[in-house]
Design a protein around this motif. Structure first.
Motif, PDB file in Angstrom:
ATOM      1  N   LEU A 248       0.826  -1.208   0.000  1.00 33.44           N
ATOM      2  CA  LEU A 248       0.000   0.000   0.000  1.00 33.44           C
ATOM      3  C   LEU A 248       0.865   1.266   0.000  1.00 33.44           C
ATOM      4  N   ARG A 249       1.942   1.236   0.712  1.00 34.97           N
ATOM      5  CA  ARG A 249       2.814   2.419   0.767  1.00 34.97           C
ATOM      6  C   ARG A 249       3.476   2.674  -0.582  1.00 34.97           C
ATOM      7  N   GLY A 251       2.483   1.266  -3.620  1.00 36.77           N
ATOM      8  CA  GLY A 251       1.636   1.084  -4.789  1.00 36.77           C
ATOM      9  C   GLY A 251       1.939  -0.179  -5.565  1.00 36.77           C
ATOM     10  N   ARG A 256      -1.541   3.482  -4.234  1.00 35.12           N
ATOM     11  CA  ARG A 256      -0.867   3.967  -3.030  1.00 35.12           C
ATOM     12  C   ARG A 256      -1.893   4.492  -2.028  1.00 35.12           C
ATOM     13  N   ASP A 257      -1.678   4.155  -0.764  1.00 36.15           N
ATOM     14  CA  ASP A 257      -2.577   4.628   0.299  1.00 36.15           C
ATOM     15  C   ASP A 257      -1.788   4.594   1.596  1.00 36.15           C
ATOM     16  N   GLU A 260      -3.782   3.700   4.845  1.00 36.90           N
ATOM     17  CA  GLU A 260      -4.110   2.281   4.940  1.00 36.90           C
ATOM     18  C   GLU A 260      -2.849   1.451   5.217  1.00 36.90           C
ATOM     19  N   GLY A 289       1.010   9.346   6.421  1.00 37.93           N
ATOM     20  CA  GLY A 289      -0.151   8.471   6.579  1.00 37.93           C
ATOM     21  C   GLY A 289      -0.688   8.431   7.991  1.00 37.93           C
TER      22      GLY A 289
END
Length: 356
Positions: A248-249, A251, A256-257, A260, A289
């Motif tokens: 998630l970091r 992608g 990318r999130d 989360e 984040g």
């Protein structure tokens, strides 16, 4: 990991206390009823006592083993269980030999004796009992009760894996992936991880996901990797939670999130996985984040450092050096940086040189 429990018995879950006298039953029926109780079938104290009495009258190794497991696992009476288990093991019953090996390896109900444990595992393994073949492989790999031997470990894992034992498939896959004690074969390693994963073995699901992420032994497929990491992470496996955060970091296989990613890092961190703790700490220190919180970041770095995570040791040393989230303490900072340097961390060595 030493595996202690067999899968659920495929037999009817019969209520204790409803059976006829032992004269009208054969020993196998009694053993199946005991197995059902061990797997969670209802049984009150009186019914359990009747079942134990009937098993004692049956006087077979299987019945002795079943009674021993009821005494050990239901009544929590290892003192009475051990002689029965020993009798069944001496009479050549592989399940009893395996169970006795587990007790001796762990020092559970008997003084710990890894050498004797390995001998009992070997007796059961020689009879083709897959759980004992796997456990003997673990003993060979880690040197429990014997000199370590990766080739012998691989040979026993192979025997258990050929019978479909998921733990052995996973461990053999790890040896093949690294080429430890065997010729390196990443394709076969990935196939073994898949076979184990298909039986629901969570570490194998995670390793198969890593193969998909890196294209190691299988075609590279980040989307499939994320799907598998999520399955394992949702079952509480910290390594998978960490990798969910990484995907998630960065992608990988998903958009990318950062927020989360932090959520998954936290799940892995709370389970005690050092890299997840350090990545959570970094997010908290930088606000990537998450809301910035230097004190919580330093606390996570310390938790990682205390369990030997090199990045955690270095970064906790930096927190102490700079006073980030903790009172500045140059002496303690140097100690943590030195521990990281001693673990061959080049950045920590460079920091120490600049501090001289």
């Amino acid at each position: 990991m030493i595996r202690r429990h067999l899968p659920a018995l495929l037999c009817a879950l019969l209520l204790c206390g409803s059976a006829p006298s032992v004269q009208a039953q054969d020993a196998q029926t009694l053993v199946e009823r005991a197995g059902a109780v061990l797997e969670g079938a209802p049984c009150d104290a009186a019914g359990l006592q009747r079942l134990l009495t009937d098993l004692a009258q049956a006087r077979t190794p299987d019945a002795d083993c079943a009674a021993a497991l009821l005494l050990r696992d239901i009544r929590r009476d290892t003192a009475q269980a051990l002689p029965l288990l020993l009798s069944a093991a001496r009479n050549g019953l592989p399940r009893a030999q395996w169970e006795l090996g587990n007790m001796l390896l762990e020092g559970r109900g008997a003084p710990q004796d890894r050498r004797q444990a390995a001998q009992w595992y070997r007796m059961a393994a020689m009879q083709g009992f897959a759980p004992a073949q796997y456990n003997l492989g673990v003993c060979c790999e880690l040197g429990y009760g014997m000199r370590p031997s990766l080739p012998e470990a691989a040979a026993w894992y192979e025997k258990a894996a050929d019978q479909g034992y998921p733990d052995a498939q996973y461990n053999l896959g790890n040896l093949l992936m690294r080429g430890d004690g065997v010729v390196r074969d990443q394709n076969r390693a990935a196939a073994l991880f898949r076979a184990s994963a298909e039986q629901g073995y969570v570490p194998a699901i995670t390793n198969l996901a890593q193969c998909c992420l890196d294209g190691c032994g299988v075609a590279r497929n980040p989307g499939e990797a994320v799907r598998l990491f999520r399955i394992a992470a949702e079952q509480g496996y910290p390594l998978a939670a960490y990798y969910m955060g990484e995907c998630l970091r960065n992608g990988l296989g998903v958009p990318r999130d950062a927020a989360e990613a932090v959520r998954w890092y936290r799940r892995g961190a709370e389970k005690g996985y050092g890299p997840a703790q350090t990545h959570l700490a970094y997010a908290l220190m930088t606000g990537e984040g998450a809301s910035p919180d230097a004190a919580e970041a330093a606390a996570w770095y310390r938790r990682a450092a205390e369990q030997g995570d090199i990045e955690g040791m270095r970064n906790y040393g930096l927190c102490l050096l700079r006073g980030d989230g903790v009172p500045a303490d140059a002496e303690q900072a140097r100690r943590w940086l030195q521990r990281a340097a001693d673990a061959d961390d080049a950045e920590a060595r460079a920091l120490l040189q600049r501090l001289q």
